[in-house]
Design a protein around this motif. Structure first.
Motif, PDB file in Angstrom:
ATOM      1  N   GLN A  55       0.834  -1.199   0.000  1.00  6.54           N
ATOM      2  CA  GLN A  55       0.000   0.000   0.000  1.00  6.54           C
ATOM      3  C   GLN A  55       0.873   1.255   0.000  1.00  6.54           C
ATOM      4  O   GLN A  55       0.590   2.213  -0.722  1.00  6.54           O
ATOM      5  CB  GLN A  55      -0.940   0.000   1.216  1.00  6.54           C
ATOM      6  N   HIS A  56       1.925   1.224   0.793  1.00  3.54           N
ATOM      7  CA  HIS A  56       2.847   2.357   0.846  1.00  3.54           C
ATOM      8  C   HIS A  56       3.510   2.582  -0.518  1.00  3.54           C
ATOM      9  O   HIS A  56       3.680   3.733  -0.955  1.00  3.54           O
ATOM     10  CB  HIS A  56       3.902   2.132   1.940  1.00  3.54           C
ATOM     11  N   GLN A  57       3.867   1.504  -1.190  1.00  5.36           N
ATOM     12  CA  GLN A  57       4.480   1.620  -2.514  1.00  5.36           C
ATOM     13  C   GLN A  57       3.496   2.198  -3.525  1.00  5.36           C
ATOM     14  O   GLN A  57       3.858   3.058  -4.334  1.00  5.36           O
ATOM     15  CB  GLN A  57       4.989   0.268  -2.985  1.00  5.36           C
ATOM     16  N   LEU A  58       2.240   1.725  -3.492  1.00  8.08           N
ATOM     17  CA  LEU A  58       1.214   2.277  -4.390  1.00  8.08           C
ATOM     18  C   LEU A  58       1.015   3.766  -4.099  1.00  8.08           C
ATOM     19  O   LEU A  58       0.895   4.574  -5.027  1.00  8.08           O
ATOM     20  CB  LEU A  58      -0.112   1.536  -4.241  1.00  8.08           C
ATOM     21  N   TYR A  59       0.966   4.104  -2.832  1.00  6.78           N
ATOM     22  CA  TYR A  59       0.819   5.504  -2.435  1.00  6.78           C
ATOM     23  C   TYR A  59       1.950   6.332  -3.052  1.00  6.78           C
ATOM     24  O   TYR A  59       1.710   7.381  -3.653  1.00  6.78           O
ATOM     25  CB  TYR A  59       0.828   5.618  -0.908  1.00  6.78           C
ATOM     26  N   GLY A  60       3.170   5.858  -2.915  1.00  9.77           N
ATOM     27  CA  GLY A  60       4.322   6.569  -3.460  1.00  9.77           C
ATOM     28  C   GLY A  60       4.270   6.727  -4.970  1.00  9.77           C
ATOM     29  O   GLY A  60       4.693   7.751  -5.516  1.00  9.77           O
ATOM     30  N   LEU A  61       3.744   5.731  -5.650  1.00 10.01           N
ATOM     31  CA  LEU A  61       3.647   5.779  -7.106  1.00 10.01           C
ATOM     32  C   LEU A  61       2.596   6.766  -7.602  1.00 10.01           C
ATOM     33  O   LEU A  61       2.747   7.351  -8.674  1.00 10.01           O
ATOM     34  CB  LEU A  61       3.323   4.379  -7.664  1.00 10.01           C
ATOM     35  N   TYR A  62       1.527   6.955  -6.848  1.00 13.23           N
ATOM     36  CA  TYR A  62       0.383   7.719  -7.341  1.00 13.23           C
ATOM     37  C   TYR A  62       0.108   9.037  -6.628  1.00 13.23           C
ATOM     38  O   TYR A  62      -0.688   9.841  -7.105  1.00 13.23           O
ATOM     39  CB  TYR A  62      -0.887   6.852  -7.280  1.00 13.23           C
ATOM     40  N   VAL A  63       0.721   9.289  -5.489  1.00 11.37           N
ATOM     41  CA  VAL A  63       0.357  10.458  -4.680  1.00 11.37           C
ATOM     42  C   VAL A  63       0.559  11.782  -5.429  1.00 11.37           C
ATOM     43  O   VAL A  63      -0.294  12.667  -5.362  1.00 11.37           O
ATOM     44  CB  VAL A  63       1.062  10.467  -3.310  1.00 11.37           C
ATOM     45  N   ASP A  64       1.652  11.929  -6.133  1.00  6.81           N
ATOM     46  CA  ASP A  64       1.915  13.204  -6.824  1.00  6.81           C
ATOM     47  C   ASP A  64       0.894  13.480  -7.926  1.00  6.81           C
ATOM     48  O   ASP A  64       0.364  14.592  -8.031  1.00  6.81           O
ATOM     49  CB  ASP A  64       3.330  13.239  -7.396  1.00  6.81           C
ATOM     50  N   ALA A  65       0.622  12.477  -8.738  1.00  2.05           N
ATOM     51  CA  ALA A  65      -0.348  12.651  -9.827  1.00  2.05           C
ATOM     52  C   ALA A  65      -1.741  12.944  -9.275  1.00  2.05           C
ATOM     53  O   ALA A  65      -2.451  13.824  -9.777  1.00  2.05           O
ATOM     54  CB  ALA A  65      -0.385  11.411 -10.715  1.00  2.05           C
ATOM     55  N   MET A  66      -2.122  12.237  -8.218  1.00  2.00           N
ATOM     56  CA  MET A  66      -3.452  12.444  -7.640  1.00  2.00           C
ATOM     57  C   MET A  66      -3.545  13.810  -6.947  1.00  2.00           C
ATOM     58  O   MET A  66      -4.587  14.461  -6.980  1.00  2.00           O
ATOM     59  CB  MET A  66      -3.805  11.327  -6.663  1.00  2.00           C
ATOM     60  N   PHE A  67      -2.437  14.262  -6.363  1.00  2.00           N
ATOM     61  CA  PHE A  67      -2.406  15.590  -5.758  1.00  2.00           C
ATOM     62  C   PHE A  67      -2.651  16.656  -6.828  1.00  2.00           C
ATOM     63  O   PHE A  67      -3.400  17.613  -6.612  1.00  2.00           O
ATOM     64  CB  PHE A  67      -1.075  15.838  -5.042  1.00  2.00           C
ATOM     65  N   ASN A  68      -2.026  16.487  -7.983  1.00  2.00           N
ATOM     66  CA  ASN A  68      -2.223  17.441  -9.083  1.00  2.00           C
ATOM     67  C   ASN A  68      -3.678  17.474  -9.531  1.00  2.00           C
ATOM     68  O   ASN A  68      -4.223  18.543  -9.831  1.00  2.00           O
ATOM     69  CB  ASN A  68      -1.298  17.112 -10.253  1.00  2.00           C
ATOM     70  N   VAL A  69      -4.310  16.314  -9.601  1.00  2.00           N
ATOM     71  CA  VAL A  69      -5.726  16.249  -9.968  1.00  2.00           C
ATOM     72  C   VAL A  69      -6.561  17.027  -8.947  1.00  2.00           C
ATOM     73  O   VAL A  69      -7.402  17.864  -9.305  1.00  2.00           O
ATOM     74  CB  VAL A  69      -6.212  14.784 -10.056  1.00  2.00           C
ATOM     75  N   ALA A  70      -6.322  16.776  -7.676  1.00  2.00           N
ATOM     76  CA  ALA A  70      -7.074  17.459  -6.620  1.00  2.00           C
ATOM     77  C   ALA A  70      -6.818  18.960  -6.638  1.00  2.00           C
ATOM     78  O   ALA A  70      -7.748  19.756  -6.458  1.00  2.00           O
ATOM     79  CB  ALA A  70      -6.728  16.864  -5.253  1.00  2.00           C
ATOM     80  N   MET A  71      -5.588  19.364  -6.853  1.00  2.00           N
ATOM     81  CA  MET A  71      -5.258  20.798  -6.879  1.00  2.00           C
ATOM     82  C   MET A  71      -5.952  21.518  -8.025  1.00  2.00           C
ATOM     83  O   MET A  71      -6.384  22.666  -7.869  1.00  2.00           O
ATOM     84  CB  MET A  71      -3.741  21.009  -6.992  1.00  2.00           C
ATOM     85  N   ARG A  72      -6.072  20.869  -9.176  1.00  2.00           N
ATOM     86  CA  ARG A  72      -6.752  21.504 -10.309  1.00  2.00           C
ATOM     87  C   ARG A  72      -8.215  21.774  -9.987  1.00  2.00           C
ATOM     88  O   ARG A  72      -8.795  22.744 -10.465  1.00  2.00           O
ATOM     89  CB  ARG A  72      -6.613  20.654 -11.561  1.00  2.00           C
ATOM     90  N   LEU A  73      -8.808  20.934  -9.168  1.00  2.00           N
ATOM     91  CA  LEU A  73     -10.214  21.116  -8.810  1.00  2.00           C
ATOM     92  C   LEU A  73     -10.385  22.007  -7.577  1.00  2.00           C
ATOM     93  O   LEU A  73     -11.312  22.813  -7.520  1.00  2.00           O
ATOM     94  CB  LEU A  73     -10.875  19.766  -8.567  1.00  2.00           C
ATOM     95  N   LEU A  74      -9.517  21.861  -6.602  1.00  2.00           N
ATOM     96  CA  LEU A  74      -9.714  22.544  -5.323  1.00  2.00           C
ATOM     97  C   LEU A  74      -8.948  23.849  -5.194  1.00  2.00           C
ATOM     98  O   LEU A  74      -9.389  24.750  -4.493  1.00  2.00           O
ATOM     99  CB  LEU A  74      -9.330  21.604  -4.174  1.00  2.00           C
ATOM    100  N   THR A  75      -7.797  23.932  -5.800  1.00  2.00           N
ATOM    101  CA  THR A  75      -6.895  25.093  -5.817  1.00  2.00           C
ATOM    102  C   THR A  75      -6.312  25.494  -4.457  1.00  2.00           C
ATOM    103  O   THR A  75      -5.469  26.356  -4.397  1.00  2.00           O
ATOM    104  CB  THR A  75      -7.556  26.348  -6.459  1.00  2.00           C
TER     105      THR A  75
END
Length: 179
Positions: A24-44
């Motif tokens: 789970q930690h490895q998956l988190y590390g692989l996807y956290v940055d991309a998912m953060f960018n998605v959230a930032m585009r919507l939430l700012t």
């Protein structure tokens, strides 16, 4: 030899389904940055995006058994992040503007001279759009969802998504032209 992208990180996903914290930690590390960018585009707002990302990963790991490789893990997780982001906005009472005009026909005017717009002006313009318009533009142009998918995500009709998109696009052009 062609690999099926739906099965990207399959071993980590399967281990995560069994509760393996390291996977789970490895998956988190692989996807956290991309998912953060998605959230930032919507939430700012950085703090809101960070909260939504944490909640999204917790939800994803709790619901891991429902992931069946019908899409990539990243696409499945992205849908969770987008839904959580939209729910967060709704909780803050930032609803789509002018939904009362749902039956209004969409305008078909294209953005004139859009190739001449500077990227910075567009970014500034996006920041000045009402939240509802920003959601539609982000989901359609940046995230690549079609109007049927946007309707499902936001709980609105396809025609409302189209009309909101066209209004948002028109408003964005107006803002950018005034800059």
């Amino acid at each position: 030899m062609e690999a099926n992208v739906r099965f990207t990180h399959q071993a980590l996903v399967e281990q995560s389904k069994q509760g393996n914290r390291n996977a789970q930690h490895q998956l988190y590390g692989l996807y956290v940055d991309a998912m953060f960018n998605v959230a930032m585009r919507l939430l700012t707002i950085r703090e809101d995006a960070e909260d939504v990302i944490q909640e999204s990963f917790v939800e994803a790991f709790k619901k891991m058994d429902s992931f069946r490789f019908e899409s990539t893990f990243g696409a499945w997780l992205k849908r969770i992040v987008i839904n959580r982001s939209i729910n967060h906005l709704k909780a803050k009472r930032l609803l789509l503007s002018s939904l009362e005009n749902e039956g209004e026909p969409a305008e078909e005017n294209e953005i004139e001279g859009s190739q001449d717009f500077e990227i910075e002006k567009i970014k500034i313009g996006l920041g000045q759009l009402p939240e509802g318009y920003k959601q539609i533009i982000t989901l359609y142009l940046i995230e690549g969802y079609d109007h049927v998918e946007i309707g499902e995500i936001l709980g609105i009709s396809t025609s409302t998504s189209k009309s909101q998109y066209h209004r948002a696009k028109k408003k964005l052009v107006q803002i950018v032209n005034e800059l």
